[in-house]
Motif scaffolding. Structure first.
Motif, PDB file in Angstrom:
ATOM      1  N   SER A   1     103.807  44.043  11.404  1.00  0.00           N
ATOM      2  CA  SER A   1     103.012  42.884  11.810  1.00  0.00           C
ATOM      3  C   SER A   1     102.339  43.122  13.163  1.00  0.00           C
ATOM      4  O   SER A   1     101.206  42.680  13.390  1.00  0.00           O
ATOM      5  CB  SER A   1     103.868  41.612  11.837  1.00  0.00           C
ATOM      6  OG  SER A   1     105.018  41.834  12.614  1.00  0.00           O
ATOM      7  N   ALA A   2     103.014  43.846  14.048  1.00  0.00           N
ATOM      8  CA  ALA A   2     102.396  44.172  15.331  1.00  0.00           C
ATOM      9  C   ALA A   2     101.179  45.066  15.117  1.00  0.00           C
ATOM     10  O   ALA A   2     100.127  44.872  15.740  1.00  0.00           O
ATOM     11  CB  ALA A   2     103.403  44.884  16.241  1.00  0.00           C
ATOM     12  N   ALA A   3     101.323  46.026  14.190  1.00  0.00           N
ATOM     13  CA  ALA A   3     100.224  46.941  13.890  1.00  0.00           C
ATOM     14  C   ALA A   3      99.032  46.181  13.317  1.00  0.00           C
ATOM     15  O   ALA A   3      97.881  46.414  13.692  1.00  0.00           O
ATOM     16  CB  ALA A   3     100.696  48.020  12.912  1.00  0.00           C
ATOM     17  N   THR A   4      99.334  45.252  12.396  1.00  0.00           N
ATOM     18  CA  THR A   4      98.270  44.448  11.797  1.00  0.00           C
ATOM     19  C   THR A   4      97.551  43.650  12.881  1.00  0.00           C
ATOM     20  O   THR A   4      96.317  43.582  12.913  1.00  0.00           O
ATOM     21  CB  THR A   4      98.863  43.492  10.735  1.00  0.00           C
ATOM     22  OG1 THR A   4      99.709  44.251   9.872  1.00  0.00           O
ATOM     23  CG2 THR A   4      97.777  42.816   9.932  1.00  0.00           C
ATOM     24  N   GLY A   5      98.349  43.062  13.783  1.00  0.00           N
ATOM     25  CA  GLY A   5      97.786  42.259  14.872  1.00  0.00           C
ATOM     26  C   GLY A   5      96.889  43.097  15.770  1.00  0.00           C
ATOM     27  O   GLY A   5      95.801  42.655  16.158  1.00  0.00           O
ATOM     28  N   ALA A   6      97.336  44.315  16.055  1.00  0.00           N
ATOM     29  CA  ALA A   6      96.561  45.184  16.936  1.00  0.00           C
ATOM     30  C   ALA A   6      95.209  45.519  16.342  1.00  0.00           C
ATOM     31  O   ALA A   6      94.179  45.535  17.033  1.00  0.00           O
ATOM     32  CB  ALA A   6      97.345  46.466  17.226  1.00  0.00           C
ATOM     33  N   LEU A   7      95.200  45.776  15.012  1.00  0.00           N
ATOM     34  CA  LEU A   7      93.936  46.112  14.358  1.00  0.00           C
ATOM     35  C   LEU A   7      92.997  44.906  14.330  1.00  0.00           C
ATOM     36  O   LEU A   7      91.793  45.031  14.566  1.00  0.00           O
ATOM     37  CB  LEU A   7      94.186  46.609  12.923  1.00  0.00           C
ATOM     38  CG  LEU A   7      94.721  48.029  12.790  1.00  0.00           C
ATOM     39  CD1 LEU A   7      94.821  48.428  11.327  1.00  0.00           C
ATOM     40  CD2 LEU A   7      93.824  49.016  13.525  1.00  0.00           C
ATOM     41  N   ALA A   8      93.579  43.739  14.075  1.00  0.00           N
ATOM     42  CA  ALA A   8      92.776  42.521  14.060  1.00  0.00           C
ATOM     43  C   ALA A   8      92.154  42.296  15.433  1.00  0.00           C
ATOM     44  O   ALA A   8      90.969  41.933  15.545  1.00  0.00           O
ATOM     45  CB  ALA A   8      93.634  41.331  13.635  1.00  0.00           C
ATOM     46  N   ALA A   9      92.956  42.553  16.457  1.00  0.00           N
ATOM     47  CA  ALA A   9      92.467  42.367  17.822  1.00  0.00           C
ATOM     48  C   ALA A   9      91.326  43.349  18.125  1.00  0.00           C
ATOM     49  O   ALA A   9      90.413  43.043  18.903  1.00  0.00           O
ATOM     50  CB  ALA A   9      93.612  42.570  18.821  1.00  0.00           C
ATOM     51  N   ALA A  10      91.367  44.527  17.469  1.00  0.00           N
ATOM     52  CA  ALA A  10      90.324  45.526  17.703  1.00  0.00           C
ATOM     53  C   ALA A  10      89.073  45.253  16.868  1.00  0.00           C
ATOM     54  O   ALA A  10      88.139  46.061  16.872  1.00  0.00           O
ATOM     55  CB  ALA A  10      90.867  46.912  17.408  1.00  0.00           C
ATOM     56  N   GLY A  11      89.086  44.144  16.116  1.00  0.00           N
ATOM     57  CA  GLY A  11      87.887  43.757  15.373  1.00  0.00           C
ATOM     58  C   GLY A  11      87.849  44.231  13.933  1.00  0.00           C
ATOM     59  O   GLY A  11      86.817  44.177  13.273  1.00  0.00           O
ATOM     60  N   PHE A  12      88.966  44.696  13.385  1.00  0.00           N
ATOM     61  CA  PHE A  12      89.013  45.103  11.970  1.00  0.00           C
ATOM     62  C   PHE A  12      89.544  43.966  11.107  1.00  0.00           C
ATOM     63  O   PHE A  12      90.032  42.960  11.620  1.00  0.00           O
ATOM     64  CB  PHE A  12      89.907  46.334  11.813  1.00  0.00           C
ATOM     65  CG  PHE A  12      89.340  47.562  12.487  1.00  0.00           C
ATOM     66  CD1 PHE A  12      88.282  48.251  11.911  1.00  0.00           C
ATOM     67  CD2 PHE A  12      89.850  48.005  13.691  1.00  0.00           C
ATOM     68  CE1 PHE A  12      87.747  49.369  12.528  1.00  0.00           C
ATOM     69  CE2 PHE A  12      89.321  49.120  14.322  1.00  0.00           C
ATOM     70  CZ  PHE A  12      88.267  49.806  13.749  1.00  0.00           C
ATOM     71  N   GLN A  13      89.447  44.137   9.800  1.00  0.00           N
ATOM     72  CA  GLN A  13      90.057  43.165   8.872  1.00  0.00           C
ATOM     73  C   GLN A  13      91.170  43.876   8.100  1.00  0.00           C
ATOM     74  O   GLN A  13      90.968  44.307   6.961  1.00  0.00           O
ATOM     75  CB  GLN A  13      89.010  42.627   7.888  1.00  0.00           C
ATOM     76  CG  GLN A  13      88.015  41.667   8.502  1.00  0.00           C
ATOM     77  CD  GLN A  13      86.634  42.295   8.575  1.00  0.00           C
ATOM     78  OE1 GLN A  13      86.165  42.912   7.633  1.00  0.00           O
ATOM     79  NE2 GLN A  13      85.985  42.144   9.727  1.00  0.00           N
ATOM     80  N   PRO A  14      92.334  44.049   8.725  1.00  0.00           N
ATOM     81  CA  PRO A  14      93.407  44.816   8.084  1.00  0.00           C
ATOM     82  C   PRO A  14      94.087  44.016   6.968  1.00  0.00           C
ATOM     83  O   PRO A  14      94.185  42.794   7.053  1.00  0.00           O
ATOM     84  CB  PRO A  14      94.389  45.078   9.230  1.00  0.00           C
ATOM     85  CG  PRO A  14      94.151  43.960  10.180  1.00  0.00           C
ATOM     86  CD  PRO A  14      92.721  43.516  10.042  1.00  0.00           C
TER      87      PRO A  14
END
Lengths: 282, 313
Positions: free
Chosen positions: B239-252
């Motif tokens: 979930s942390a990884a998903t959050g990090a990608l979302a924060a970077a502007g991706f749609q994980p």
């Protein structure tokens, strides 16, 4: 669309006519090839061919035994033996039995992939049906010849019309049967189902055969059946065939048989060609 | 060689085709993609003169399919999903029959049949009834049958459906050879790799309409998506990884079952950004893969929302 732009750049290109000589055979050539195929596939199964030849023999044996005593009745034509009375009629009824095979055969043929192939070749489609009818006619003709031969050899068939009369009866029968073959072909092209075809064939065949003068003189039938028999084209066909074989004066039998058959042939041919043209699910 | 404009076909109230336009130039291959019931076979039937269009004009090999059917039929070959051969005739017998119907003489027909049987590796079974052939052999015979008249235009309606991979590839190679010799091909298929390999131009059909068309590359670029797929070690925090990608502007899209996630990307820089974002939360990678856009993506994108993407054509 981009595709259209692209094709406009490359078109038009003159197409080299590499197979100018293969753009569709003549009517005669196509009919020859199609009929040959039809005959080969018909005799491909020798068991089927054998049994279809046996059938008229069994009919000959059974009917001459069952109705043989008819010849002693008062209303039976005097001086005529029952076998001579029976065989000309048996030509017609055997032919009818075989004619219905044309319908079932066509439906099965339509399931065969080759008919789908014919639709995308420069084949004239009605010729497929003509070929079918000719091959079936050849089959019927062979059966009738066997019937005549066996009737003569084993049952003492000696009609007073002699060989010429018998040959004329055979030719008349063949023409009548051709028109009936076309009726079954038309039904098959329209219905396109082996099951429906078979049940209709039985439904049509038996009344046609028995409500006629085929096996007993008209006067021997119950009154209501006499009425049916009088409008039954088989009665005319049987009457014509019998008059020719027995050397009687021709009366209306022959003309009636030829006329009704010609009309039937034209009608059925037209309907069959129309129905067959329509592709399945189109 | 194939020009169809505004083609409609109705069966009673069912509109199988609603104004289809296609054009195929000589020596080109058009791939027609679509689900079952999209109208592919109906279109092939119209183009091959088997059934008349309800509306629209169609010219094939320079002739009108409605008024000059016989001329069209003399110049086309059709191979469908079901082998259109006589099961009771041998392979040789079938080919001779077709050649003779086309107008070949006895000797020419025999020569052509022998030549085609050789080409399609059927010489050994040439004299056996075609009903004894395996599925692959039948399909080869069917293709041979459609080539007897050296057609200008070849219609292949799902030619490899139900074939084993080796036979499929062999058939593709045959088609490529024909195209190299100048044959125009219209290929319908449900297999995107087949269209990808053979077709110069792809048209996607859905519910009787063209919903997209273009080269395979263009369709992929416009409608396909490149994606990064990352599988994490069991002790990494998904979930942390998903959050990090979302924060970077991706749609994980996390996949908890496999302890993995995937996200669409555009450029190579994006791929690096994904790796950096995962690194910031200390996610350990088991596997990182980049999936290039495929026609499958295009196909799915289009057929799931056909109206939304109709402009893509």
């Amino acid at each position: 669309m981009a595709l259209q732009e692209r094709t406009r750049d490359t078109a038009p290109i003159a197409v080299p006519d590499t197979t100018a000589e293969w753009r569709g055979g003549s009517i005669r050539a196509q009919l020859w090839v199609l009929t040959g195929r039809q005959i080969r596939s018909m005799y491909g199964d020798t068991r089927l061919a054998l049994f279809s030849l046996l059938q008229p023999l069994i009919m000959l044996l059974l009917l001459s035994e069952i109705f043989g005593s008819m010849a002693n009745r008062d209303d039976f034509p005097h001086g005529v033996r029952y076998i001579d009375y029976l065989v000309p009629a048996l030509l017609v009824t055997t032919g009818i039995g075989s004619a219905q095979g044309a319908g079932v055969g066509l439906v099965k043929d339509m399931d065969n992939g080759i008919v789908a192939r014919f639709r995308v070749l420069p084949t004239r489609l009605p010729l497929v049906l003509v070929a079918r009818s000719l091959a079936d006619l050849l089959r019927v003709f062979t059966e009738l010849l066997v019937l005549l031969a066996c009737g003569t050899v084993f049952f003492g068939f000696r009609p007073s019309g002699g060989v010429l009369g018998t040959a004329a009866a055979l030719l008349l029968t063949v023409f009548v049967i051709w028109s009936l073959i076309w009726c079954f072909i038309a039904l098959a092209a329209w219905l396109r189902s082996v099951e429906v075809m078979s049940s209709i064939a039985v439904l049509v065949m038996f009344p046609l055969m028995f409500a006629s003068s085929a096996f007993v003189p008209l006067k021997g039938l119950p009154e209501w059946l006499q009425v049916v028999a009088k409008v039954n084209p088989v009665t005319y066909a049987v009457d014509g065939s019998r008059r020719l074989a027995l050397g009687w004066d021709l009366g209306l039998g022959v003309v009636g048989a030829l006329g009704t058959s010609a009309v039937l042939l034209a009608l059925a041919g037209f309907v069959a060609a129309k129905c067959f043209q329509r592709a399945p699910n189109a | 060689m194939i020009e169809a404009a505004g083609v409609c076909k109705s069966f009673g109230d069912v509109h199988a085709l609603n104004g289809v336009d296609i054009e195929v130039a000589r020596g080109k291959v058009l791939g027609l993609l679509g689900h079952n019931g999209a109208g592919k076979t109906t279109l092939v039937n119209i183009l091959s003169t088997v059934s008349p269009p309800t509306a629209g004009t169609v010219r094939v090999a320079g002739y009108d399919v409605t008024t000059q059917g016989a001329a069209v039929r003399a110049r086309i070959g059709v191979t469908g999903q079901f082998a259109s051969v006589d099961e009771y005739l041998s392979g040789y017998g079938n080919l001779v029959l077709i050649a003779r119907l086309l107008g070949a003489g006895r000797r020419q027909a025999a020569a052509r049949a022998t030549e085609l049987l050789e080409l399609f590796r059927l010489t050994e079974a040439a004299k056996q009834p075609s009903r004894t052939y395996s599925g692959g052999m039948r399909r080869r015979l069917d293709l041979a049958a459609s080539l007897v008249g050296r057609p200008d235009v070849l219609f292949l309606d799902e030619p490899t459906t139900g074939l084993d991979p080796t036979t499929r590839i062999a058939l593709w190679e045959t088609v490529e050879g024909l195209v190299a010799d100048g044959t125009t091909v219209l290929l319908t298929t449900q297999y995107l790799d087949e269209a990808d390999r053979l077709a110069d131009w792809i048209t996607v059909l859905s519910k009787g309409r063209v919903i997209a068309s273009g080269t395979s590359g263009r369709l992929k670029a416009e409608l396909g998506s490149r994606a990064v797929h990352a599988a994490l070690t069991p002790d990494s925090d998904l979930s942390a990884a998903t959050g990090a990608l979302a924060a970077a502007g991706f749609q994980p899209r996390p996949d908890p079952e496999r302890h993995a996630l995937s996200t669409p990307v555009d450029t190579s820089a994006d791929i690096a950004a994904v790796v950096r974002a995962l690194d910031t939360v200390g996610a350990e990678l088991v596997e990182l893969t980049v999936k290039e856009p495929s026609l499958d993506d295009v196909y799915l994108a289009l057929t799931q929302s056909p109206t939304a993407l109709a402009g893509a054509a």
